[in-house]
Design a protein around this motif. Structure first.
Motif, PDB file in Angstrom:
ATOM      1  N   ASP A 129       0.826  -1.205   0.000  1.00 47.44           N
ATOM      2  CA  ASP A 129       0.000   0.000   0.000  1.00 47.44           C
ATOM      3  C   ASP A 129       0.865   1.262   0.000  1.00 47.44           C
ATOM      4  OD1 ASP A 129      -2.963  -0.820   0.333  1.00 47.44           O
ATOM      5  OD2 ASP A 129      -1.918  -2.094   1.767  1.00 47.44           O
ATOM      6  N   THR A 165      -8.746   7.853   5.515  1.00 46.03           N
ATOM      7  CA  THR A 165      -9.992   7.249   5.036  1.00 46.03           C
ATOM      8  C   THR A 165     -10.116   5.811   5.547  1.00 46.03           C
ATOM      9  OG1 THR A 165      -9.003   6.354   3.011  1.00 46.03           O
ATOM     10  CG2 THR A 165      -9.807   8.646   2.937  1.00 46.03           C
ATOM     11  N   GLU A 166     -11.283   5.228   5.343  1.00 43.15           N
ATOM     12  CA  GLU A 166     -11.481   3.819   5.707  1.00 43.15           C
ATOM     13  C   GLU A 166     -10.574   2.925   4.876  1.00 43.15           C
ATOM     14  OE1 GLU A 166     -13.165   2.437   8.249  1.00 43.15           O
ATOM     15  OE2 GLU A 166     -13.405   4.527   8.867  1.00 43.15           O
ATOM     16  N   ASP A 167     -10.344   3.304   3.615  1.00 48.36           N
ATOM     17  CA  ASP A 167      -9.422   2.537   2.762  1.00 48.36           C
ATOM     18  C   ASP A 167      -8.004   2.575   3.326  1.00 48.36           C
ATOM     19  OD1 ASP A 167     -11.338   1.697   0.986  1.00 48.36           O
ATOM     20  OD2 ASP A 167     -10.945   3.273  -0.497  1.00 48.36           O
ATOM     21  N   ASP A 168      -7.623   3.720   3.870  1.00 45.32           N
ATOM     22  CA  ASP A 168      -6.293   3.824   4.481  1.00 45.32           C
ATOM     23  C   ASP A 168      -6.182   2.883   5.675  1.00 45.32           C
ATOM     24  OD1 ASP A 168      -5.453   5.824   2.702  1.00 45.32           O
ATOM     25  OD2 ASP A 168      -6.272   7.414   3.958  1.00 45.32           O
ATOM     26  N   LYS A 195      -7.832   0.167   6.123  1.00 47.44           N
ATOM     27  CA  LYS A 195      -7.749  -1.195   5.592  1.00 47.44           C
ATOM     28  C   LYS A 195      -6.336  -1.498   5.097  1.00 47.44           C
ATOM     29  CE  LYS A 195     -12.631  -1.433   4.250  1.00 47.44           C
ATOM     30  NZ  LYS A 195     -13.586  -1.424   3.096  1.00 47.44           N
ATOM     31  N   GLY A 196      -5.697  -0.472   4.526  1.00 51.08           N
ATOM     32  CA  GLY A 196      -4.320  -0.631   4.080  1.00 51.08           C
ATOM     33  C   GLY A 196      -3.381  -0.895   5.238  1.00 51.08           C
ATOM     34  N   ARG A 200      -3.942  -4.480   6.258  1.00 54.31           N
ATOM     35  CA  ARG A 200      -3.260  -5.422   5.362  1.00 54.31           C
ATOM     36  C   ARG A 200      -1.763  -5.468   5.666  1.00 54.31           C
ATOM     37  NH1 ARG A 200      -6.974  -3.270   1.560  1.00 54.31           N
ATOM     38  NH2 ARG A 200      -5.501  -1.641   0.942  1.00 54.31           N
TER      39      ARG A 200
END
Length: 332
Positions: free
Chosen positions: A232, A301-304, A306-307, A310
């Motif tokens: 990421d 963000t929520e994607d961050d 999640k990154g 991971r």
């Protein structure tokens, strides 16, 4: 009698005049006081809760926000009367150690994997904002263009900075064919040292990012892979939770400063380019090749998240960390 009456009237008139003037002055003073209370900026700015801020300053691989901030003195603008001390600490492990010891207050450009490693080891660390994301900017380079698969790296001498996005990229690439770091000869070294070692033949593969990766590509070296679909490549802004709780005024000022840095970069693209080119000794071609690879959005963000999750899982699986933890603890 008449004279006495006129004298009394004169006295009343004088008293009335004096009282009126006094009331008018008092009303005027109250208005000024109320205006100052409702608009503190009309006085000198309220003193912040610190006198000095120790902040990391890292320019490589392409840390544009740091370069613009220092060049334009944006932290100083938002932290008036606070002395800004810049600390050039490039290693993620050294950065988090400096935060733990109190030598640094703000990590302005910390690798996500370094943040996770520190938190997993019980360090008081809080991610304040994002700094950048750029998986394509990190690559594995070699002179030997026969390296087509992870298995071709078996036994190779590989060098790069440990505990970084590049290190994670190497391990993720090896994992694609069920290999790990034990299957190669890995040496911990800086990006410039890895580039020099590859050039001299002391390494088979170098982990390179930013200007060093661009120069390797321009020199005709073989790019084995970049970080796309492997990492990421998140860089963040961090401090200790204690510092954040003790100095909310400073954290707000830093957040405001980051917004101004982002606005400057967006509205002054040509000036930004010239400032960064000079700092990193780049030409137009190099800058225009690298800059589009980076996302400098600061909002978490929520994607961050999640990154980060991971990356944490990857580090657990590869025994880079031993203890699991709730990733939200990095942000709360």
């Amino acid at each position: 009698m008449k004279n006495k009456f006129l004298k009394i009237l004169s006295i009343f008139a004088l008293v009335f005049a004096i009282t009126s003037c006094s009331n008018k002055d008092n009303t005027s003073n109250e208005n000024i006081s109320n205006a100052n209370m409702s608009n503190p900026s009309s006085n000198t700015k309220e003193k912040l809760s610190i006198d000095e801020l120790n902040v990391t300053y890292v320019t490589s691989p392409l840390n544009v926000p740091s370069i613009i901030e220092k060049n334009k003195e944006i932290f100083a603008k938002h932290l008036p009367n606070v002395k800004i001390n810049y600390k050039e600490i490039t290693s993620g492990a050294d950065q988090t150690a400096a935060l733990a010891s109190g030598d640094v207050d703000l990590l302005y450009g910390l690798g996500g994997s370094s943040a996770i490693l520190a938190k997993a080891n019980g360090q008081d660390l809080k991610v304040l904002n994002m700094y950048s994301k750029a998986p394509k900017a990190f690559s594995l380079f070699a002179k030997d263009d026969s390296i087509k698969n992870p298995s071709d790296l078996k036994g190779k001498k590989i060098g790069g900075p440990v505990g970084t996005n590049l290190h994670q990229e190497l391990l993720a690439y090896l994992e694609k064919e069920n290999l790990n770091e034990k299957d190669v000869e890995f040496s911990n070294m800086s990006i410039p040292d890895a580039a020099a070692a590859l050039d001299s033949g002391n390494l088979d593969v170098a982990l390179l990012g930013g200007p060093a990766a661009y120069k390797a590509k321009e020199a005709g070296l073989y790019e084995i892979t970049n970080g796309e679909d492997l990492i990421d490549a998140m860089i963040c802004v961090a401090s200790s939770e204690k510092f954040a709780k003790d100095h909310p005024d400073v954290i707000k000022a830093i957040n405001d400063a980051q917004k101004e840095i982002a606005e400057f970069m967006e509205k002054n693209k040509d000036q930004t380019k010239e400032i960064v080119k000079k700092e990193l000794d780049l030409d137009d071609k190099a800058y225009e090749y690298m800059y589009p690879m980076y996302d400098f959005s600061t909002k978490i963000t929520e994607d961050d998240k999640k990154g980060f999750e991971r990356t944490k899982k990857f580090m657990l699986d590869n025994k880079m960390i031993e203890k699991d933890f709730d990733i939200n603890l990095l942000f709360k």
